[in-house]
Each structure stands twice: as C-alpha cells, then as structure tokens.
Write a protein that holds these residues in place. Sequence first.
Motif, PDB file in Angstrom:
ATOM      1  N   LEU A 137       0.842  -1.213   0.000  1.00  0.00           N
ATOM      2  CA  LEU A 137       0.000   0.000   0.000  1.00  0.00           C
ATOM      3  C   LEU A 137       0.871   1.254   0.000  1.00  0.00           C
ATOM      4  CD1 LEU A 137      -3.084  -0.414   2.329  1.00  0.00           C
ATOM      5  CD2 LEU A 137      -3.048   0.297  -0.039  1.00  0.00           C
ATOM      6  N   MET A 138       1.923   1.192   0.814  1.00  0.00           N
ATOM      7  CA  MET A 138       2.815   2.351   0.898  1.00  0.00           C
ATOM      8  C   MET A 138       3.507   2.582  -0.449  1.00  0.00           C
ATOM      9  SD  MET A 138       6.133   2.916   3.224  1.00  0.00           S
ATOM     10  CE  MET A 138       5.762   3.747   4.720  1.00  0.00           C
ATOM     11  N   LEU A 139       3.964   1.493  -1.053  1.00  0.00           N
ATOM     12  CA  LEU A 139       4.661   1.615  -2.331  1.00  0.00           C
ATOM     13  C   LEU A 139       3.726   2.188  -3.396  1.00  0.00           C
ATOM     14  CD1 LEU A 139       7.346   1.085  -3.772  1.00  0.00           C
ATOM     15  CD2 LEU A 139       6.462  -1.141  -4.445  1.00  0.00           C
ATOM     16  N   GLY A 140       2.489   1.705  -3.401  1.00  0.00           N
ATOM     17  CA  GLY A 140       1.512   2.230  -4.357  1.00  0.00           C
ATOM     18  C   GLY A 140       1.347   3.729  -4.192  1.00  0.00           C
ATOM     19  N   GLY A 141       1.227   4.161  -2.933  1.00  0.00           N
ATOM     20  CA  GLY A 141       1.074   5.597  -2.639  1.00  0.00           C
ATOM     21  C   GLY A 141       2.299   6.387  -3.060  1.00  0.00           C
ATOM     22  N   LEU A 142       3.472   5.809  -2.809  1.00  0.00           N
ATOM     23  CA  LEU A 142       4.711   6.508  -3.181  1.00  0.00           C
ATOM     24  C   LEU A 142       4.847   6.590  -4.698  1.00  0.00           C
ATOM     25  CD1 LEU A 142       7.107   5.018  -0.498  1.00  0.00           C
ATOM     26  CD2 LEU A 142       6.584   7.433  -0.780  1.00  0.00           C
ATOM     27  N   TYR A 143       4.476   5.496  -5.368  1.00  0.00           N
ATOM     28  CA  TYR A 143       4.504   5.512  -6.833  1.00  0.00           C
ATOM     29  C   TYR A 143       3.596   6.626  -7.354  1.00  0.00           C
ATOM     30  CZ  TYR A 143       7.059   1.131  -7.707  1.00  0.00           C
ATOM     31  OH  TYR A 143       8.026   0.178  -7.809  1.00  0.00           O
ATOM     32  N   LEU A 144       2.430   6.746  -6.723  1.00  0.00           N
ATOM     33  CA  LEU A 144       1.497   7.799  -7.139  1.00  0.00           C
ATOM     34  C   LEU A 144       2.119   9.178  -6.971  1.00  0.00           C
ATOM     35  CD1 LEU A 144      -2.156   7.175  -5.931  1.00  0.00           C
ATOM     36  CD2 LEU A 144      -1.294   7.373  -8.240  1.00  0.00           C
ATOM     37  N   SER A 145       2.789   9.377  -5.823  1.00  0.00           N
ATOM     38  CA  SER A 145       3.366  10.703  -5.567  1.00  0.00           C
ATOM     39  C   SER A 145       4.527  10.985  -6.532  1.00  0.00           C
ATOM     40  CB  SER A 145       3.806  10.842  -4.111  1.00  0.00           C
ATOM     41  OG  SER A 145       4.901  10.014  -3.870  1.00  0.00           O
ATOM     42  N   TYR A 146       5.111   9.926  -7.103  1.00  0.00           N
ATOM     43  CA  TYR A 146       6.146  10.137  -8.125  1.00  0.00           C
ATOM     44  C   TYR A 146       5.559  10.109  -9.536  1.00  0.00           C
ATOM     45  CZ  TYR A 146      10.114  10.465  -5.115  1.00  0.00           C
ATOM     46  OH  TYR A 146      11.010  10.926  -4.192  1.00  0.00           O
ATOM     47  N   GLY A 147       4.235  10.104  -9.618  1.00  0.00           N
ATOM     48  CA  GLY A 147       3.577  10.145 -10.930  1.00  0.00           C
ATOM     49  C   GLY A 147       3.663   8.825 -11.672  1.00  0.00           C
ATOM     50  N   LEU A 148       4.023   7.735 -10.964  1.00  0.00           N
ATOM     51  CA  LEU A 148       4.130   6.427 -11.626  1.00  0.00           C
ATOM     52  C   LEU A 148       2.769   5.724 -11.549  1.00  0.00           C
ATOM     53  CD1 LEU A 148       7.597   5.317 -10.240  1.00  0.00           C
ATOM     54  CD2 LEU A 148       7.095   6.284 -12.451  1.00  0.00           C
ATOM     55  N   HIS A 149       1.845   6.215 -12.348  1.00  0.00           N
ATOM     56  CA  HIS A 149       0.483   5.707 -12.288  1.00  0.00           C
ATOM     57  C   HIS A 149       0.381   4.237 -12.649  1.00  0.00           C
ATOM     58  CE1 HIS A 149      -0.803  10.093 -13.012  1.00  0.00           C
ATOM     59  NE2 HIS A 149      -0.649   9.839 -11.745  1.00  0.00           N
ATOM     60  N   LEU A 150       1.117   3.832 -13.687  1.00  0.00           N
ATOM     61  CA  LEU A 150       1.026   2.439 -14.134  1.00  0.00           C
ATOM     62  C   LEU A 150       1.498   1.497 -13.032  1.00  0.00           C
ATOM     63  CD1 LEU A 150       2.400   2.885 -17.758  1.00  0.00           C
ATOM     64  CD2 LEU A 150       0.042   2.445 -17.094  1.00  0.00           C
ATOM     65  N   GLU A 151       2.628   1.873 -12.411  1.00  0.00           N
ATOM     66  CA  GLU A 151       3.164   1.046 -11.330  1.00  0.00           C
ATOM     67  C   GLU A 151       2.200   1.011 -10.152  1.00  0.00           C
ATOM     68  OE1 GLU A 151       6.008  -0.696 -11.703  1.00  0.00           O
ATOM     69  OE2 GLU A 151       5.753   0.115 -13.712  1.00  0.00           O
ATOM     70  N   ALA A 152       1.652   2.184  -9.837  1.00  0.00           N
ATOM     71  CA  ALA A 152       0.723   2.274  -8.697  1.00  0.00           C
ATOM     72  C   ALA A 152      -0.491   1.395  -8.969  1.00  0.00           C
ATOM     73  CB  ALA A 152       0.302   3.727  -8.485  1.00  0.00           C
ATOM     74  N   GLU A 153      -0.996   1.475 -10.179  1.00  0.00           N
ATOM     75  CA  GLU A 153      -2.183   0.685 -10.530  1.00  0.00           C
ATOM     76  C   GLU A 153      -1.877  -0.811 -10.410  1.00  0.00           C
ATOM     77  OE1 GLU A 153      -4.555   2.122 -13.573  1.00  0.00           O
ATOM     78  OE2 GLU A 153      -5.915   0.421 -13.457  1.00  0.00           O
ATOM     79  N   ALA A 154      -0.672  -1.207 -10.845  1.00  0.00           N
ATOM     80  CA  ALA A 154      -0.297  -2.625 -10.758  1.00  0.00           C
ATOM     81  C   ALA A 154      -0.238  -3.074  -9.297  1.00  0.00           C
ATOM     82  CB  ALA A 154       1.060  -2.836 -11.441  1.00  0.00           C
ATOM     83  N   VAL A 155       0.339  -2.237  -8.439  1.00  0.00           N
ATOM     84  CA  VAL A 155       0.480  -2.599  -7.021  1.00  0.00           C
ATOM     85  C   VAL A 155      -0.895  -2.712  -6.362  1.00  0.00           C
ATOM     86  CG1 VAL A 155       1.307  -1.792  -4.772  1.00  0.00           C
ATOM     87  CG2 VAL A 155       2.790  -1.606  -6.766  1.00  0.00           C
ATOM     88  N   PHE A 156      -1.754  -1.704  -6.592  1.00  0.00           N
ATOM     89  CA  PHE A 156      -3.086  -1.729  -5.966  1.00  0.00           C
ATOM     90  C   PHE A 156      -3.924  -2.882  -6.535  1.00  0.00           C
ATOM     91  CE2 PHE A 156      -2.322   2.994  -5.372  1.00  0.00           C
ATOM     92  CZ  PHE A 156      -1.995   2.852  -4.037  1.00  0.00           C
ATOM     93  N   GLY A 157      -3.791  -3.098  -7.827  1.00  0.00           N
ATOM     94  CA  GLY A 157      -4.538  -4.184  -8.475  1.00  0.00           C
ATOM     95  C   GLY A 157      -4.162  -5.531  -7.873  1.00  0.00           C
ATOM     96  N   LYS A 158      -2.866  -5.710  -7.592  1.00  0.00           N
ATOM     97  CA  LYS A 158      -2.391  -6.983  -7.025  1.00  0.00           C
ATOM     98  C   LYS A 158      -2.935  -7.153  -5.604  1.00  0.00           C
ATOM     99  CE  LYS A 158       1.709  -9.804  -6.369  1.00  0.00           C
ATOM    100  NZ  LYS A 158       1.337 -10.201  -5.031  1.00  0.00           N
ATOM    101  N   LEU A 159      -2.964  -6.049  -4.863  1.00  0.00           N
ATOM    102  CA  LEU A 159      -3.489  -6.112  -3.486  1.00  0.00           C
ATOM    103  C   LEU A 159      -4.941  -6.580  -3.491  1.00  0.00           C
ATOM    104  CD1 LEU A 159      -2.240  -2.948  -1.582  1.00  0.00           C
ATOM    105  CD2 LEU A 159      -2.140  -5.284  -0.768  1.00  0.00           C
ATOM    106  N   ILE A 160      -5.685  -6.074  -4.464  1.00  0.00           N
ATOM    107  CA  ILE A 160      -7.096  -6.461  -4.551  1.00  0.00           C
ATOM    108  C   ILE A 160      -7.209  -7.919  -4.972  1.00  0.00           C
ATOM    109  CG2 ILE A 160      -9.216  -6.081  -5.878  1.00  0.00           C
ATOM    110  CD1 ILE A 160      -8.256  -3.039  -5.914  1.00  0.00           C
TER     111      ILE A 160
END
Lengths: 625, 181
Positions: free
Chosen positions: A78-101
Amino acid sequence: MLLKKMTVRHLLVLSVLMLTVTSAQAAFFEDREIVVKDLAFGEILYEFYQKNYFTATTKLLIARELGRVPNHKKDADLMLGGLYLSYGLHLEAEAVFGKLIADGTDPLTQDKAWFNLAKVRYQKGQHDDAIRAIEEIGDNLPVEQKNDVSMMMTNLLMQKGQYDDAIALLKKSLDNKEISEFARFNLGVALFKQDNQIEGAEQLDIVGHSKSAKSDVKALRDKANIALGYALLAAEDPVKAKAYFQLVRVNGPFSNKALLGLGWANAMQKEYQKAMAPWIELSRKKKTESAVYESLLAVAYGLEQLQAYRQSIQAYQDAIITFKTEEDSIDNALAAVRDNAMWDQLFFVFTQKDAQHEWSTADLPVALEARFLNRIVASNEFHEAMKNLRDMSFLHQNLQKWAHDIPAYQDMLALRKSTYEKRLPELATDQGVYRLAAFRDERNLYREEMDRIVRDGDIIALATDKERDQIDRLEKLKLKLRSASTRMDPGKYNQFADKYRLYRGLLEWDIGTTIKTRQWNINKSLRMLDRELQKTDYRQKELQRAKYVAPRGFEGHGQQIDYYGKRIEELSKDLVSIYDEQKEDLQLQVVSELVTVRNSLTEYLDQAQFALARLQDLASQEKQP
Amino acid sequence: MKSIKQLFWVLVVGLVMAPVVMSAGTDKEPQGRAVSLDDKVQKLKKEVMQLNRDLFILEEELLFPSNTQVAVFLSIDVGNYFRLDSVQLKVDDKVVANHLYTKQEADALTRGGVQRLYLGNIKKGQRELVAVFRGPGPNKREYKRATKHVFEKGSGPKYIELKITDVTRKLQPEFVVKEWE
C-alpha cells in the motif's frame, strides 16, 4: 476574459483540489497505529514520516526485493503504491493496488486499494474505470477518505454530463459538515449546468452567505458571490448583482473581479460617477490579471459616458501605453522562456527542496514575468511537468553520484581480489585438512584409551601426575624391598611390606573413590575437544568454500559493477533526453499562455486605439466650423 | 469592431453558457502529447528507481558483507518521560556513531519509525555495545542514561534494536536492548 474564468469547469477544479489533500501519506498510515514487526519496515517508516519519499521508496524496494518485510507485505504494498502515485508512476501504482485487490486482503486494505485505484484512474482521465473502482469501495474507509470519494464521484458524474446523479449525490453530502460547503457549491454549479438557474442560484446564495471562518470556505464564498453577481448582471439585475459583489472580501483573490463587476453594475444603472470609483481603484492595482487591464478601458469608457472627453482621451492614451509596455514585457518573457540554463538552474535549486513542494508564481524567475502566468501555474499540467522535471533532475543527480562511486567499487573489488590471491597460498587449506585429520585420529586414540580404562577397570591409568609420581616411588621402594628381603630381618621386612601395602592401598582408595569425577572430567575434556574440532572443521570448510566461491564472487560482483556502470550511462542519457523533451513541453505551455495573454492585450489595445480614434474623430469634427 | 460595452456584454451573457461550453472542451489535444511524454517519464523514473535499488543492494553486499555486518537500530515507544536529543554509540569502547536529532527525526521516531543508527563491520566474537542517550527526561530535567549490552557476533549479520520505552509505574523511561534474528 473575465467571465471565462468564472466557468463551471474552473469552479469544479475546487472539488478536484479537495482530492489532492489526500496525499501519499494519508493513503494508509495516517489513520492507524502501526506496530513494527520488521526492523526494515520501521526504517522505511522513519524516512516516510520525515517526507524523505525517495529514500523511503528506495528502502522499500530493497526490503521487498530482499524479503525483509515478511510481516508487513500488505503495508509495504500500500505504501509503495502511494509513493509511486506521488512520483507520478500511475502504471506502477495501478499494478500494485490491483495486485493487493487480487490477493484478497482484508476489507479495509481492499477499500484503500480501490480508493487509490479510483484516484489513479481519475487523474488519468479514465472516468468510467474510476467510477467502477469507486463502486467497489465498501464502508471501511476513514471519514476524510470517504469525503474524498464522494467529491470524486460527483466530479466524475458531472464530467460525464450525468447531472441528475451528481445532484442526487451532492444533496446527500449536504449533511456532511466537513464538505457541505463544497458540496453545496458544486450542487449550485451542477444545477446551473442543468439549466436550473433558480435552484442553482439558491445554493450558491447559501454558500455566498456562509459564516465559516475557514480560509478555503471564505474563498469559496467569494467565488459563489462573484458567480452570482455576474449571473445577475447577465440577467440585467444590477441592484442584486451589486449586493453580491459587495460581499466579496477586499483582500481576497476575487476582489479585482468584484471591483470590475461593481463598476459595471453601476454603469448598467447609468450611475457612471459611482462606477468610476471601483474602476479607478482597480486600474491602480498591480497588473496581474485581465480584470485590471479591463478596468483601464472601463475607466476611459466611464469618462466618455460622463462626457469628460479630454480625460477619456487621456485615459485611452494611458491605457494604450500600458498595453504596449505589457506587450513588450511579454515579448521579453517569450525570449526568456527559451533560456535553457535558467530552467536547469531553477530545477537544480528545487531538487534541494521538499519533493511535495507546491509551485507558485513566486518560485519562477523574474525574467519569466510570472504575473502573466497565474492561470497556468495553477494548472495540473504545469504542476505535473514541473514535478517531472524536478524528479528527473533529482534522479540525474542521484545517478551522477553512483557514476562517481562505481570506479571506487571497481578499485575496491580489485584490491580485495589481489589480497585474496596473495593470501591464498598462506591459507594452505589442503594442509589444514591433513592437520585436522591428524588431530581427529589423536582424539580417537584418547577415546579408545578411555573406553579401555573403563572396560578394564584400570583406575591407575586415571591417576594424576602427582599420584603417578607417588606410585612410581612406591614401586621403586617395592623393588628395593624385594631385592633386600634375604638380607633383612624378617620382622623389619614385614613392617616395610605392610607400610608399602598401606600407602599403595591409600593411593588406590583415593583414586578409586574419585574415579567417577575423573572419568567425568576426561569425558568433558573429550567433548570440548570434539566441539573445537567441529568448529575447526566448519572453518576449514568455510575456507574451502571461500577458495572456490570467492573468485566467483569477485567475478559476479565485477560483472554487476560493469553492468550497472553501463546502465547508469544509458539511463543518464535517457534522462537528459526526456528531461529536455519535458522541458520543451513546459516551455510550450508557458509560451502558449504568454501568447494567449498577449493576444488579449492586443485585443485590449485594438479596443483602446479604436475608441481613441473615434473620440479624436469626434473632437476634430466639433472643432470644424 | 465591437465596442467596449458590447465586448463586456458578450462576456457577461457567456456566464451561464460558459459552463456548458467549457465542459465540452477539455484540452484533449495537448493531453495526447502529454500522455505519451508522461509514459516515457514514468518508464524512465521506474527504471532509475530500480537501478538505484540494485546499486544499494550491491553496495551493501560489497561494503557490509553478511558475515561481518552489524546494524544497530533505535526506536521510541511512547516517549512521554524522555525526549531524545542525542545518542552516542560505542562498540568495544570505540565510538561508532553519534546522532543529534532534529524535530522531524524525533517526531518520526515517536510515530513508530525506526532509525538505523549504525551499519558497520565487526569481527566474530563477543562484543560490548554501549549507548548513551541524552535529552530532557522526567520533569524536563536534563537526563543522561547509558545502556550496555554484550553480544556474540557470529557468522551471520547481527541486528540490534535500542528501544526507549516508558515505564508508567516508575514514571521513568527505560532503555531496552533487543537482538533480532
């Protein structure tokens, strides 16, 4: 011009901005206490809480890679997803959150993951997907995030033109004290968009009369009053319009628009004298927005209506000079935009600042004439571009540091290798193996001897050195006694023989009564010897292993260092190239904005010149007989 | 050409119409370019972050091999009776780390963060660690406490946590040392 700035799309920005309040930090960690079960995770939190997001991200990536956060996998994701978002890495963030779900975590984590996914999709403009993500969110989020979800959903519905749904949702939010003002404002906007001006105006009126002391609500209140004021002007109701303009704060961001509107409301009532006061006040303000430029024309227009033609001509002439001067300033700014060194210096300076720094016109160099760039600096595109440039500048500096370190690692590895090669013969591990085998044979002999002593009941074998010396002396005496037995008095002989037996018996008694202790001590020593032999054996094996592994390690690390060295070079080149591309994109944004402002100025200039020509024409006609 | 008054009225009338017009135009074209550039920037940032991660792992392997690696961490649990200002760490009577805490760092610790105070190489065998903590203690008085810990450095990495906790019963801080596997 003025009214374009008052459009619903811009009003909606307010709701969007509410979403940005929920930053990476709030994504998971603000609303609960975390019991650190892995040191590595605590270390990440330490950086994260200090807003050292790059270091936190790096440590998090390392910890995940090396399996150092086995008890915080979910938190880490969750933290990594949030950090990816703050660095504008939307694709990475989406992959991390998607995996969590997909992994089926607990309901709260699932809701947070869906919420973040919705945010990612919303930011990317994937409205339908964002709505689908919102629909998956349960009832487990903390209140602040629930509010964000509600506002995000209404914005999405309005952007899709589903005003009925948006209005229904907004009406539900009116009871929520935290967001009621914002919801009401957006409700007013939605109703206006639905051509329901009366109800829309009612809602904006309530916001416009809000007594809240919160600064954001005060700004909202001004915005509502400005919107209503101009709507009433459009409906040719200057009396009511004036009332709304007068509610706008004098020192607020909308005061210029209010002054301009107030002037026009008076002008609409043919009260030009009254109109002059707000217009003149506005015309003396710093030239930062179109309302001020428009006031220059309005003043001249008002004077003309008051039939003060000479002053009106002068006002138009002054306005023309101002517009031309401003055009020159914009031309200078347009030339400065292309100064790459200026931008590079700006981003370098900002890499030293907080990564979450919010840009404002005050941050821009003087040469750019930032006062013309208020609108663009407030835009998401500009912020994203600035953030990307700042991040890339930071990452480039980071790579340069590694590029500087790589030769040192190569030298260090070479030194280790040469030291190893020099020491290798000294280690003589083969010789060590033979020596260890000899020790082990010797130990086996001791063990066998001990077994024999126990088996034979050979207690004398366990005598101490002192006892053994005494036994030797007794045996010598015994031999002497025997050899002298024929020459001795039998009585004397028997007396000595009894003494010998007594001493021998005493010695054997001493040994016999302590035999268990002696056996235990010897067995203990043998066990210690076994342990030492085992340790030596382990070290021998480690040395043997090192003998074969070390060269491979040197080779492996050497290859890694060489590979990473090349990667640093490649990525540095890519960074420079994409940095330039992003900079060019930003420059284009700034140029486009400056050109837009310049075009507006040209239009004002044309208006002023046309009006001046007309007045001068009239004046010359009057002079003619 | 429109007069100033006409120009103004065109704009005023646009007030109610403007939302409809503006919502239709959502700057599609510039976004198209930005998306492509954004993808490139995202990919690049990700690659640099991954390389950064790999380089840190390599650096740790090279500089602090596991057979000699010792890391000392510091954490604070609650912290009502002691506010950490500084810490000094000694291993076998040699100072290996000194740290003065900023407000941000102290806050991060109080919120549950764990600081890696020291990462270094220590040979196998029995070692003595001494940590000296300074800062305002109970009743805001200057407080200095040392804690000693003897540990056995084996062939694997050694992780030691220095934990400052509150003992409510005694209204005093407590300095606990914990070895992690």
